[in-house]
Design a protein around this motif. Sequence first.
Motif, PDB file in Angstrom:
ATOM      1  N   VAL A   1     -14.800 -18.647  38.925  1.00  0.00           N
ATOM      2  CA  VAL A   1     -15.461 -19.954  38.774  1.00  0.00           C
ATOM      3  C   VAL A   1     -15.254 -20.920  39.946  1.00  0.00           C
TER       4      VAL A   1
ATOM      5  N   VAL B   1     -17.288 -19.868  43.040  1.00  0.00           N
ATOM      6  CA  VAL B   1     -18.737 -20.041  42.870  1.00  0.00           C
ATOM      7  C   VAL B   1     -19.102 -21.521  42.981  1.00  0.00           C
ATOM      8  N   ARG B   2     -18.291 -22.374  42.383  1.00  0.00           N
ATOM      9  CA  ARG B   2     -18.560 -23.806  42.462  1.00  0.00           C
ATOM     10  C   ARG B   2     -18.526 -24.290  43.916  1.00  0.00           C
TER      11      ARG B   2
ATOM     12  N   ASP C   1     -21.502 -23.231  45.900  1.00  0.00           N
ATOM     13  CA  ASP C   1     -22.676 -24.042  45.591  1.00  0.00           C
ATOM     14  C   ASP C   1     -22.675 -25.314  46.441  1.00  0.00           C
TER      15      ASP C   1
ATOM     16  N   SER D   1     -28.324 -29.346  54.393  1.00  0.00           N
ATOM     17  CA  SER D   1     -28.487 -30.757  54.779  1.00  0.00           C
ATOM     18  C   SER D   1     -27.757 -31.146  56.063  1.00  0.00           C
ATOM     19  N   LYS D   2     -26.637 -30.493  56.386  1.00  0.00           N
ATOM     20  CA  LYS D   2     -25.814 -30.970  57.499  1.00  0.00           C
ATOM     21  C   LYS D   2     -25.938 -30.133  58.782  1.00  0.00           C
TER      22      LYS D   2
ATOM     23  N   LEU E   1     -17.315 -12.224  36.280  1.00  0.00           N
ATOM     24  CA  LEU E   1     -18.727 -12.552  36.484  1.00  0.00           C
ATOM     25  C   LEU E   1     -19.428 -11.367  37.126  1.00  0.00           C
TER      26      LEU E   1
ATOM     27  N   GLU F   1     -27.759 -15.540  39.932  1.00  0.00           N
ATOM     28  CA  GLU F   1     -28.580 -16.461  39.154  1.00  0.00           C
ATOM     29  C   GLU F   1     -28.094 -17.897  39.366  1.00  0.00           C
ATOM     30  N   ILE F   2     -26.777 -18.075  39.444  1.00  0.00           N
ATOM     31  CA  ILE F   2     -26.226 -19.423  39.591  1.00  0.00           C
ATOM     32  C   ILE F   2     -26.477 -19.958  41.008  1.00  0.00           C
ATOM     33  N   LEU F   3     -26.219 -19.151  42.011  1.00  0.00           N
ATOM     34  CA  LEU F   3     -26.303 -19.660  43.390  1.00  0.00           C
ATOM     35  C   LEU F   3     -27.705 -19.528  43.984  1.00  0.00           C
TER      36      LEU F   3
ATOM     37  N   ALA G   1     -16.188 -13.513  30.772  1.00  0.00           N
ATOM     38  CA  ALA G   1     -17.168 -13.772  31.834  1.00  0.00           C
ATOM     39  C   ALA G   1     -18.373 -14.595  31.355  1.00  0.00           C
TER      40      ALA G   1
ATOM     41  N   ALA H   1     -17.430 -18.128  31.509  1.00  0.00           N
ATOM     42  CA  ALA H   1     -17.401 -18.603  32.896  1.00  0.00           C
ATOM     43  C   ALA H   1     -18.813 -18.933  33.369  1.00  0.00           C
ATOM     44  N   ARG H   2     -19.753 -18.041  33.051  1.00  0.00           N
ATOM     45  CA  ARG H   2     -21.130 -18.253  33.511  1.00  0.00           C
ATOM     46  C   ARG H   2     -21.716 -19.528  32.908  1.00  0.00           C
TER      47      ARG H   2
ATOM     48  N   LEU I   1     -20.119 -22.695  34.381  1.00  0.00           N
ATOM     49  CA  LEU I   1     -20.609 -22.951  35.745  1.00  0.00           C
ATOM     50  C   LEU I   1     -22.022 -23.504  35.737  1.00  0.00           C
ATOM     51  N   GLN I   2     -22.869 -22.929  34.884  1.00  0.00           N
ATOM     52  CA  GLN I   2     -24.263 -23.384  34.875  1.00  0.00           C
ATOM     53  C   GLN I   2     -24.366 -24.851  34.484  1.00  0.00           C
TER      54      GLN I   2
ATOM     55  N   LEU J   1     -21.905 -27.166  34.670  1.00  0.00           N
ATOM     56  CA  LEU J   1     -21.242 -27.998  35.674  1.00  0.00           C
ATOM     57  C   LEU J   1     -22.107 -28.184  36.927  1.00  0.00           C
ATOM     58  N   LEU J   2     -22.674 -27.082  37.423  1.00  0.00           N
ATOM     59  CA  LEU J   2     -23.400 -27.156  38.691  1.00  0.00           C
ATOM     60  C   LEU J   2     -24.720 -27.911  38.546  1.00  0.00           C
TER      61      LEU J   2
ATOM     62  N   GLU K   1     -23.537 -31.349  38.958  1.00  0.00           N
ATOM     63  CA  GLU K   1     -23.048 -31.661  40.305  1.00  0.00           C
ATOM     64  C   GLU K   1     -24.175 -31.702  41.337  1.00  0.00           C
ATOM     65  N   ARG K   2     -25.175 -30.854  41.168  1.00  0.00           N
ATOM     66  CA  ARG K   2     -26.278 -30.838  42.125  1.00  0.00           C
ATOM     67  C   ARG K   2     -27.043 -32.147  42.065  1.00  0.00           C
TER      68      ARG K   2
ATOM     69  N   ASP L   1     -26.493 -38.710  48.346  1.00  0.00           N
ATOM     70  CA  ASP L   1     -27.207 -38.648  49.627  1.00  0.00           C
ATOM     71  C   ASP L   1     -28.306 -39.711  49.672  1.00  0.00           C
TER      72      ASP L   1
END
Lengths: 271, 90
Positions: free
Chosen positions: A146, A149-150, A153, A161-162, A192, A199-201, B13, B16-17, B20-21, B23-24, B27-28, B35
Amino acid sequence: MSQVLVVTSGKGGVGKTTSTAAIGAALALSGQRVAVVDFDVGLRNLDLVMGAERRVVYDLINVVQGEAKLQQALIRDKRLETLYVLPASQTRDKDALTEEGVTRVMEELRGHFDWVVCDSPAGIERGAMLAMRHADVAIVVTNPEVSSVRDSDRIIGMLDSKTLKAEKGEYMEKHLLLTRYDAARAERGQMLKVDDVLEILSIPLLGIIPESEAVLNASNVGCPVTLVDTDSAPARAYLDAARRLEGENIPMVVPSERRGFMSKLFGRRAA
Amino acid sequence: MTIFNFFKPTRSAPVARDRLQILLQHERVSAGASDLIAKLREEILGVIARHVDIPADKVQVKMQRGDAVSTLEVEIELPNPVRRRAEAAA
């Protein structure tokens, strides 16, 4: 045409330096001129993983600050004559890397090499930003875990962007390299899976590097795994990844160790 | 802890998935917003500074996220007396 490749991750300890060495060597194996550049000022390790630690005279900061010529700081690999290492400084602090100096060195490297592979430090500070700044292509090294992966991201967001490419409105090419993967544990639902991380990234997959003893063995002896233990599962995975970078279309597999019958029977260790 | 747990390993797992989904996704959005705020702040400051002498830290931009609408709060503190820039006055 010269390509600048950054190997980055955000999180530390996921295999950036190992991957830089392995992929740099794999690219050089096909005869291309490759420089691997360590941006981890103060904590250099690429020289050690490449087995060049006793031949460091000048480093990246000496060249950035104009105290040494690029040719004086580049260390030629003992095994492959088209592979060079540009080490980071061990003593000076990161502020010694100036943006203008790095730009000048990267331009000069582009003139001499087909591939310039930049090993980013962990984190999102100055060194990491400068390592990705000039990149044409990025490899995001991620563990199936986890926190990795975070952080990946977050780094993907920064690549978009940078970097100079992003600022010019161009598309930044990014590839995922999943390292320390254990297919059996993923199958049991304890890790994972490749598809979960993808799928997440949502960036294309460059390779899956299995967890393996061969990686530590290679760094122990100071040789990229793609040169010392070429038949091992991680070496084959890195060699395939390098060929994909060069644009070849190679089917994605999770390489496994080629083990004999007896070692399969008795060689199994507790996870 | 029963003996059956031994035969049925924990499948962590999927947890975890899912974590993450969620949280992200959050965060995105907030990374994109920070920005945006930085850019807005910079440009607003630029417009004001063309006409008035103003310290860079006197422009505050905040964003409040709501379900239906979000609000943007801009607070500009002008020093007294307001000093107009020469080129703006000319």
